[in-house]
Design a protein around this motif. Structure first.
Motif, PDB file in Angstrom:
ATOM      1  N   MET A 290       0.645  -0.917  -0.592  1.00  0.00           N
ATOM      2  CA  MET A 290       0.233   0.274   0.158  1.00  0.00           C
ATOM      3  C   MET A 290       1.443   1.244  -0.304  1.00  0.00           C
ATOM      4  O   MET A 290       1.809   1.362   0.415  1.00  0.00           O
ATOM      5  N   LEU A 291       1.069   1.980  -0.701  1.00  0.00           N
ATOM      6  CA  LEU A 291       0.823   3.368  -0.700  1.00  0.00           C
ATOM      7  C   LEU A 291      -0.456   5.110  -0.469  1.00  0.00           C
ATOM      8  O   LEU A 291      -1.403   4.671  -1.149  1.00  0.00           O
ATOM      9  N   PHE A 292       0.971   5.986   0.364  1.00  0.00           N
ATOM     10  CA  PHE A 292      -0.005   6.812   1.128  1.00  0.00           C
ATOM     11  C   PHE A 292       0.355   8.020   0.710  1.00  0.00           C
ATOM     12  O   PHE A 292       1.363   8.591   1.431  1.00  0.00           O
ATOM     13  N   PRO A 293       0.258   8.631  -0.520  1.00  0.00           N
ATOM     14  CA  PRO A 293       0.505   9.973  -0.736  1.00  0.00           C
ATOM     15  C   PRO A 293      -0.467  10.696   0.519  1.00  0.00           C
ATOM     16  O   PRO A 293      -1.777  10.819   0.506  1.00  0.00           O
ATOM     17  N   THR A 294       0.743  11.418   1.536  1.00  0.00           N
ATOM     18  CA  THR A 294      -0.047  12.297   2.129  1.00  0.00           C
ATOM     19  C   THR A 294       0.763  13.765   2.245  1.00  0.00           C
ATOM     20  O   THR A 294       1.667  14.196   1.890  1.00  0.00           O
ATOM     21  N   ASP A 295      -0.723  14.576   2.104  1.00  0.00           N
ATOM     22  CA  ASP A 295      -0.205  15.956   2.167  1.00  0.00           C
ATOM     23  C   ASP A 295       0.989  16.525   3.106  1.00  0.00           C
ATOM     24  O   ASP A 295       0.817  16.508   4.625  1.00  0.00           O
ATOM     25  N   MET A 296       1.629  17.200   2.989  1.00  0.00           N
ATOM     26  CA  MET A 296       2.591  17.908   4.122  1.00  0.00           C
ATOM     27  C   MET A 296       2.160  18.828   4.582  1.00  0.00           C
ATOM     28  O   MET A 296       2.952  19.647   5.633  1.00  0.00           O
ATOM     29  N   ARG A 297       1.911  20.110   3.982  1.00  0.00           N
ATOM     30  CA  ARG A 297       1.505  21.181   3.443  1.00  0.00           C
ATOM     31  C   ARG A 297       0.417  21.488   5.285  1.00  0.00           C
ATOM     32  O   ARG A 297       0.936  22.332   6.534  1.00  0.00           O
ATOM     33  N   GLY A 298      -0.274  19.820   5.983  1.00  0.00           N
ATOM     34  CA  GLY A 298      -0.211  20.309   7.273  1.00  0.00           C
ATOM     35  C   GLY A 298      -0.251  19.501   8.656  1.00  0.00           C
ATOM     36  O   GLY A 298      -0.309  19.577   9.845  1.00  0.00           O
ATOM     37  N   ILE A 299       1.151  18.706   7.749  1.00  0.00           N
ATOM     38  CA  ILE A 299       1.558  17.587   9.105  1.00  0.00           C
ATOM     39  C   ILE A 299       3.003  17.823   9.502  1.00  0.00           C
ATOM     40  O   ILE A 299       3.826  17.284  10.563  1.00  0.00           O
ATOM     41  N   LEU A 300       4.431  18.637   8.903  1.00  0.00           N
ATOM     42  CA  LEU A 300       5.236  19.426   9.331  1.00  0.00           C
ATOM     43  C   LEU A 300       5.278  19.613  10.545  1.00  0.00           C
ATOM     44  O   LEU A 300       4.228  20.446  11.074  1.00  0.00           O
ATOM     45  N   ALA A 301       6.351  20.288  11.586  1.00  0.00           N
ATOM     46  CA  ALA A 301       6.139  21.198  12.636  1.00  0.00           C
ATOM     47  C   ALA A 301       5.872  22.130  12.360  1.00  0.00           C
ATOM     48  O   ALA A 301       5.106  23.528  12.520  1.00  0.00           O
ATOM     49  N   GLU A 302       6.310  22.547  11.289  1.00  0.00           N
ATOM     50  CA  GLU A 302       6.076  24.390  10.540  1.00  0.00           C
ATOM     51  C   GLU A 302       5.272  24.430   9.788  1.00  0.00           C
ATOM     52  O   GLU A 302       5.512  23.658   8.215  1.00  0.00           O
ATOM     53  N   LYS A 303       3.931  24.040  10.405  1.00  0.00           N
ATOM     54  CA  LYS A 303       2.708  23.983   8.982  1.00  0.00           C
ATOM     55  C   LYS A 303       3.294  24.936   7.371  1.00  0.00           C
ATOM     56  O   LYS A 303       3.574  26.392   7.581  1.00  0.00           O
ATOM     57  N   LEU A 304       2.466  24.261   6.214  1.00  0.00           N
ATOM     58  CA  LEU A 304       2.339  25.363   5.473  1.00  0.00           C
ATOM     59  C   LEU A 304       1.141  25.722   4.313  1.00  0.00           C
ATOM     60  O   LEU A 304       0.525  25.051   5.149  1.00  0.00           O
ATOM     61  N   PRO A 305       1.112  26.425   4.176  1.00  0.00           N
ATOM     62  CA  PRO A 305      -0.320  27.623   4.362  1.00  0.00           C
ATOM     63  C   PRO A 305      -1.085  25.741   2.359  1.00  0.00           C
ATOM     64  O   PRO A 305      -0.505  25.657   1.805  1.00  0.00           O
ATOM     65  N   GLY A 306      -2.444  25.970   3.106  1.00  0.00           N
ATOM     66  CA  GLY A 306      -2.783  25.140   2.633  1.00  0.00           C
ATOM     67  C   GLY A 306      -3.384  25.447   0.562  1.00  0.00           C
ATOM     68  O   GLY A 306      -3.399  24.263   0.052  1.00  0.00           O
ATOM     69  N   ALA A 341       6.498   9.302  11.582  1.00  0.00           N
ATOM     70  CA  ALA A 341       8.129  10.164  11.563  1.00  0.00           C
ATOM     71  C   ALA A 341       8.363  10.784  10.792  1.00  0.00           C
ATOM     72  O   ALA A 341       9.189  11.733  11.039  1.00  0.00           O
ATOM     73  N   PHE A 342       7.220  11.037   9.656  1.00  0.00           N
ATOM     74  CA  PHE A 342       7.513  12.559   9.564  1.00  0.00           C
ATOM     75  C   PHE A 342       6.876  13.557   9.640  1.00  0.00           C
ATOM     76  O   PHE A 342       7.290  14.986   9.328  1.00  0.00           O
ATOM     77  N   GLN A 343       6.171  13.545  11.129  1.00  0.00           N
ATOM     78  CA  GLN A 343       5.440  13.847  11.580  1.00  0.00           C
ATOM     79  C   GLN A 343       7.166  14.834  12.490  1.00  0.00           C
ATOM     80  O   GLN A 343       6.811  16.565  13.169  1.00  0.00           O
ATOM     81  N   SER A 344       8.044  14.369  12.698  1.00  0.00           N
ATOM     82  CA  SER A 344       9.053  14.328  14.141  1.00  0.00           C
ATOM     83  C   SER A 344       9.652  15.850  12.207  1.00  0.00           C
ATOM     84  O   SER A 344      10.533  16.123  13.142  1.00  0.00           O
ATOM     85  N   ILE A 345       9.645  15.851  10.942  1.00  0.00           N
ATOM     86  CA  ILE A 345      10.568  16.298  10.088  1.00  0.00           C
ATOM     87  C   ILE A 345       9.785  17.712  10.287  1.00  0.00           C
ATOM     88  O   ILE A 345       9.177  18.481  10.325  1.00  0.00           O
ATOM     89  N   PRO A 346      10.498  18.653  11.056  1.00  0.00           N
ATOM     90  CA  PRO A 346      10.962  20.223  11.045  1.00  0.00           C
ATOM     91  C   PRO A 346      10.026  20.922  10.449  1.00  0.00           C
ATOM     92  O   PRO A 346       8.823  22.362  10.668  1.00  0.00           O
TER      93      PRO A 346
END
Length: 442
Positions: A290-306, A341-346
């Motif tokens: 299984m592969l799950f493309p996951t949006d980084m916009r709202g998951i990184l410690a420093e959020k990106l604009p939607g 693990a990805f959520q720990s990326i700043p």
């Protein structure tokens, strides 16, 4: 160009009636003429994402000509904000977009059916003529491409005999993900409806010039021999599914607390897809994943604009090598571990640095390993059914026929649940669409 659809013994005519170039209403500033692609853009699959929104003729007095003029005018204004999409990008080894304001192709077509008749009779593959220049996933036939460059975005507006309209857009995956395309359509509609655009304006991120020579991590997938079907899962049924998943994980001694709708549904769909493949394979389980493309916009410690433009997603990979891997406590447990693990990326810079350290050999091995995997991508939280060009909300927002082993989760038309758009080999789909365990949640 004339496309003919033959279904149920009736010939439906779909005809291209005009083509023109729409340019940005204002020139792109000189300091923004070069838009560097991120490393995530550069390693993105070389395909086009096709999304179409259907609108009934809510106002018989509203002339088609008026609609067309307003659409083109608002599109021109929208391209001023989305200026990279009106530029040109190389078809291969692209590292930047030349933001030269050459504009996008705007195509108009007519269909001799009513919108209701068309939607009732059509499968996903029948939507292909609604999209411009055959830009459907990997089936891309670029017109006028003499220098190996192309426009990232093309739009086609389709009118039906009843006055209904289907607005279809397709975006190069080298420039943006599906969220980017939905953001664009939403902003265009907001401009057209003359509403407040402060929440829909794009955020154009700027990257340092970097080039990484990696193969596509997701290799090209085909639609040959495959079929796309939609399954609608109402909220109450999804709640039942979540309860079942929770009970199964508790029974296994590894409880998963409060599984999301997307987690539970992705697990169930993969479980039933693997059951179909095993049955077709004379009872022998064939390893996949299984592969799950996951949006980084709202998951990184420093959020990106939607509304950030680009391929701002990472892929969670989980192999299903045997039947035990299909147990929900294993599937969902591993998904959550890898997501954490990805959520720990700043921030995005750190994520980019991680990608830049990947060697071509590692990427090639990854590509080979995950080629038979199934992709589960969710757009279910995006307000697709709020896209209003000024003539009411769409009755349907969907994708063209997807490609083998790709499932996209969309919001349900009435907001009650999730619609899963699945593409499988024909024999597997025959089993899946008649699977009582799947249909129990539809």
């Amino acid at each position: 160009m004339l496309s003919k659809l033959l279904r149920f013994g009736r010939r439906q005519l779909h005809t291209i009636v005009s083509r023109e170039i729409i340019k940005p209403a204002s020139p792109t500033p000189s300091q923004s003429k070069t838009y560097n692609l991120s490393l995530f853009d550069q390693i993105a699959i070389n395909s086009h994402t096709p999304i179409v929104a259907f609108y009934p003729n809510l106002d018989q007095k509203f002339q088609e000509k008026t609609k067309a003029l307003e659409l083109k005018s608002s599109l021109s204004k929208t391209l001023t904000d989305y200026y990279p999409l009106a530029g040109r990008v190389k078809k291969s080894d692209a590292t930047y977009v030349d933001c030269n304001d050459e504009g996008i192709e705007y195509i108009e077509a007519i269909n001799d059916s009513s919108l209701a008749e068309f939607m009732q009779r059509s499968n996903h593959e029948d939507l292909d003529p609604l999209f411009p220049n055959d830009l459907i996933w990997f089936d891309a036939h670029i017109r006028g491409d003499t220098e190996g460059v192309t426009c990232p975005l093309v739009v086609q507006v389709n009118r039906f005999a009843c006055g209904g309209i289907a607005v279809a857009s397709t975006l190069s995956h080298k420039v943006g993900d599906a969220r980017s395309l939905l953001n664009f359509i939403n902003h265009w509609a907001t401009v057209s409806a003359k509403k407040d655009t402060s929440l829909t304006k794009p955020q154009i991120l700027h990257y340092q010039t970097k080039n990484i020579k990696l193969p596509d991590i997701l290799s090209d997938k085909s639609r040959v021999g495959c079929v796309t079907k939609s399954f609608l899962f109402p909220n109450q049924k999804l709640n039942d599914l979540k309860a079942k998943v929770t009970a199964m994980t508790i029974e296994a001694g590894q409880p998963i607390t409060n599984p999301t709708r997307v987690e539970a549904l992705s697990w169930m769909l993969h479980n039933r897809t693997m059951a179909a493949a095993t049955k077709r394979n004379s009872g022998t389980f064939k390893p996949s994943g299984m592969l799950f493309p996951t949006d980084m916009r709202g998951i990184l410690a420093e959020k990106l604009p939607g509304t950030s433009l680009g391929n701002l997603n990472f892929v969670i990979e989980f192999p299903t090598t045997n039947q035990n891997d299909l147990e929900p406590h294993i599937t969902l447990g591993e998904m959550r571990k890898r997501k954490a693990a990805f959520q720990s990326i700043p921030n995005l810079d750190t994520a980019t640095e991680i990608v830049s350290q990947m060697s071509p050999e590692t990427a090639l091995e990854t590509s080979k390993r995950i080629d038979p995997y199934h992709i589960y991508s969710s757009l279910s939280r995006f307000p697709a059914y709020d896209i209003d060009f000024g003539w009411g909300k769409p009755v349907k927002v969907t994708l063209g026929g997807t490609v083998k082993n790709v499932t996209v989760l969309m919001p349900a038309p009435d907001g009650n649940g999730i619609e899963a758009v699945m593409c499988l080999e024909k024999e597997d789909m025959k089993l899946v669409q008649n699977d009582p365990e799947l249909l129990a949640y539809c």
